[in-house]
Design a protein around this motif. Structure first.
Motif, PDB file in Angstrom:
ATOM      1  N   ARG A  35       0.841  -1.190   0.000  1.00  0.00           N
ATOM      2  CA  ARG A  35       0.000   0.000   0.000  1.00  0.00           C
ATOM      3  C   ARG A  35       0.879   1.244   0.000  1.00  0.00           C
ATOM      4  NH1 ARG A  35      -5.523  -0.433   1.852  1.00  0.00           N
ATOM      5  NH2 ARG A  35      -6.103  -2.636   2.121  1.00  0.00           N
ATOM      6  N   ARG A  66     -11.836   5.631  -8.209  1.00  0.00           N
ATOM      7  CA  ARG A  66     -10.975   4.451  -8.353  1.00  0.00           C
ATOM      8  C   ARG A  66     -10.461   4.388  -9.780  1.00  0.00           C
ATOM      9  NH1 ARG A  66     -12.025  -2.059  -7.237  1.00  0.00           N
ATOM     10  NH2 ARG A  66      -9.892  -2.671  -7.834  1.00  0.00           N
ATOM     11  N   ASP A  69      -5.680   0.088  -9.327  1.00  0.00           N
ATOM     12  CA  ASP A  69      -5.305  -0.094  -7.923  1.00  0.00           C
ATOM     13  C   ASP A  69      -5.218   1.215  -7.161  1.00  0.00           C
ATOM     14  OD1 ASP A  69      -3.026   0.925  -9.073  1.00  0.00           O
ATOM     15  OD2 ASP A  69      -1.683  -0.667  -8.405  1.00  0.00           O
ATOM     16  N   HIS A  71      -7.082   4.398  -5.325  1.00  0.00           N
ATOM     17  CA  HIS A  71      -8.344   4.765  -4.690  1.00  0.00           C
ATOM     18  C   HIS A  71      -8.223   6.182  -4.129  1.00  0.00           C
ATOM     19  CE1 HIS A  71      -9.811   0.486  -4.459  1.00  0.00           C
ATOM     20  NE2 HIS A  71      -8.494   0.261  -4.496  1.00  0.00           N
ATOM     21  N   ARG A 119      -2.708   3.605  -3.193  1.00  0.00           N
ATOM     22  CA  ARG A 119      -2.514   2.493  -4.135  1.00  0.00           C
ATOM     23  C   ARG A 119      -2.537   1.188  -3.343  1.00  0.00           C
ATOM     24  NH1 ARG A 119       0.849   4.193  -7.931  1.00  0.00           N
ATOM     25  NH2 ARG A 119      -0.446   3.629  -9.721  1.00  0.00           N
ATOM     26  N   VAL A 120      -3.450   0.299  -3.710  1.00  0.00           N
ATOM     27  CA  VAL A 120      -3.575  -1.018  -3.079  1.00  0.00           C
ATOM     28  C   VAL A 120      -3.142  -2.047  -4.114  1.00  0.00           C
ATOM     29  CG1 VAL A 120      -5.105  -2.640  -1.909  1.00  0.00           C
ATOM     30  CG2 VAL A 120      -5.489  -0.172  -1.668  1.00  0.00           C
ATOM     31  N   GLY A 122      -2.943  -5.168  -4.632  1.00  0.00           N
ATOM     32  CA  GLY A 122      -3.739  -6.303  -5.074  1.00  0.00           C
ATOM     33  C   GLY A 122      -4.968  -5.941  -5.872  1.00  0.00           C
ATOM     34  N   ASP A 123      -5.279  -4.657  -6.006  1.00  0.00           N
ATOM     35  CA  ASP A 123      -6.495  -4.246  -6.696  1.00  0.00           C
ATOM     36  C   ASP A 123      -6.279  -3.949  -8.178  1.00  0.00           C
ATOM     37  OD1 ASP A 123      -7.840  -4.533  -4.368  1.00  0.00           O
ATOM     38  OD2 ASP A 123      -8.003  -2.400  -3.913  1.00  0.00           O
TER      39      ASP A 123
END
Length: 306
Positions: A35, A66, A69, A71, A119-120, A122-123
């Motif tokens: 993250r 969004r 990845d 948000h 920024r995540v 895994g998304d």
């Protein structure tokens, strides 16, 4: 009396990020992070020699809720210097458009945006419906990306080696990077891809327009991206190429200005057909000509999790 208009949203964690100091980018391993939290601050100030009326401003400065990845966790847009009204909407590409109206500005007006984006890992990646592969907005040229004979010849050379999809996009990105030397001040926001290629010099928006022009000629769906690159002085521009994947499509970011695919140093604000669709600030007013624009920007990382 001059007034302030503001609009924003966010959660408590994002509010903490607004006040947090920026981390030293030299010691950050962004590509290994699960993250990453970014803070974006931008301001656009217009100064006038005499009062002006009927100010109409269009701002494309708020990151999407969004984008793959990325948000948006919080944002705030403020207008100072004059009483103002605002309307927030989405355009055809889903970008956040803030329209501001002020009946009168005595001497200056300033638009300030603050946003927190996370920024995540895994998304990602950014997925699109399969219909995007045939979207005319991603395949047809605009005035700024229209082809000439030199562009057509270059596209024929690039497409002649049998490369397809992302391999072809990589070739286009490398070719554009080699074709244009970065130089500020030799082009404008009205310079076309063909003109930039003939000049051999330009800035990020020129390399993005040139890559788009070649992608269109090679039947690669692609779009212009406006956003931020860590360590860069101003708003940056790059390209997303759309390719099929698992019955749908994914948008893969390329930065022809630097000759590489975009990574975690990039934060997207808006996408469009070219610069005209996503210009950060544009507008009009009634009054004497000669308004002066001063822009500032600070973008950095405020938190990172391995």
């Amino acid at each position: 009396m001059a007034g302030t208009a503001g609009h924003g949203s966010g959660d408590d964690g994002a509010m903490d990020a607004i006040a947090a100091p920026l981390l030293d980018p030299g010691g950050l391993d962004l590509e290994s992070a699960a993250r990453i939290t970014y803070r974006i601050e931008q301001s656009f100030r217009y100064d006038y020699d005499s009062p002006v009326e009927s100010v109409r401003q269009r701002l494309v400065v708020v990151p999407p809720a969004r984008h793959g990845d990325l948000h948006r966790r919080a944002h705030r847009v403020e207008v100072t210097g004059a009483p103002a009204r605002r309307r927030v909407s989405r355009d055809a590409a889903g970008n956040t458009i803030v329209r501001v109206r002020a009946d009168r500005v005595e001497d200056s007006v300033e638009f300030h945006v603050l946003a927190v984006v996370e920024r995540v890992r895994g998304d990602g990646p950014l997925t699109l419906p399969a219909a995007a592969l045939a979207d005319p907005r991603l395949l047809r040229p605009t005035r700024l990306t229209a082809a000439d004979d030199r562009l057509r010849a270059l596209a024929a050379d690039l497409g002649g080696g049998g490369a397809r999809g992302l391999d072809l996009a990589d070739r286009v990105c490398a070719e554009v990077h080699a074709a244009l030397t970065y130089e500020f001040g030799v082009t404008t926001v009205r310079t076309t891809a063909a003109e930039a290629l003939a000049c051999g010099r330009g800035v990020c928006q020129d390399t993005a327009h040139l890559m788009l022009a070649l992608c269109h000629l090679l039947a690669l769906p692609a779009r212009y991206v406006s956003g931020h690159l860590l360590g860069q002085g101003g708003t940056h521009a790059w390209v997303e190429v759309v390719v099929p994947e698992r019955g749908g499509a994914v948008a893969v970011p390329f930065d022809p200005c630097h000759g590489r695919r975009a990574d975690s140093s990039y934060v997207t604000v808006a996408t469009g057909r070219d610069y005209t669709d996503v210009a950060p600030t544009s507008g009009s007013y009634l009054g004497a000509p000669g308004g002066r624009l001063t822009a500032t920007r600070e973008v950095g990382v405020v938190a990172i999790a391995a």
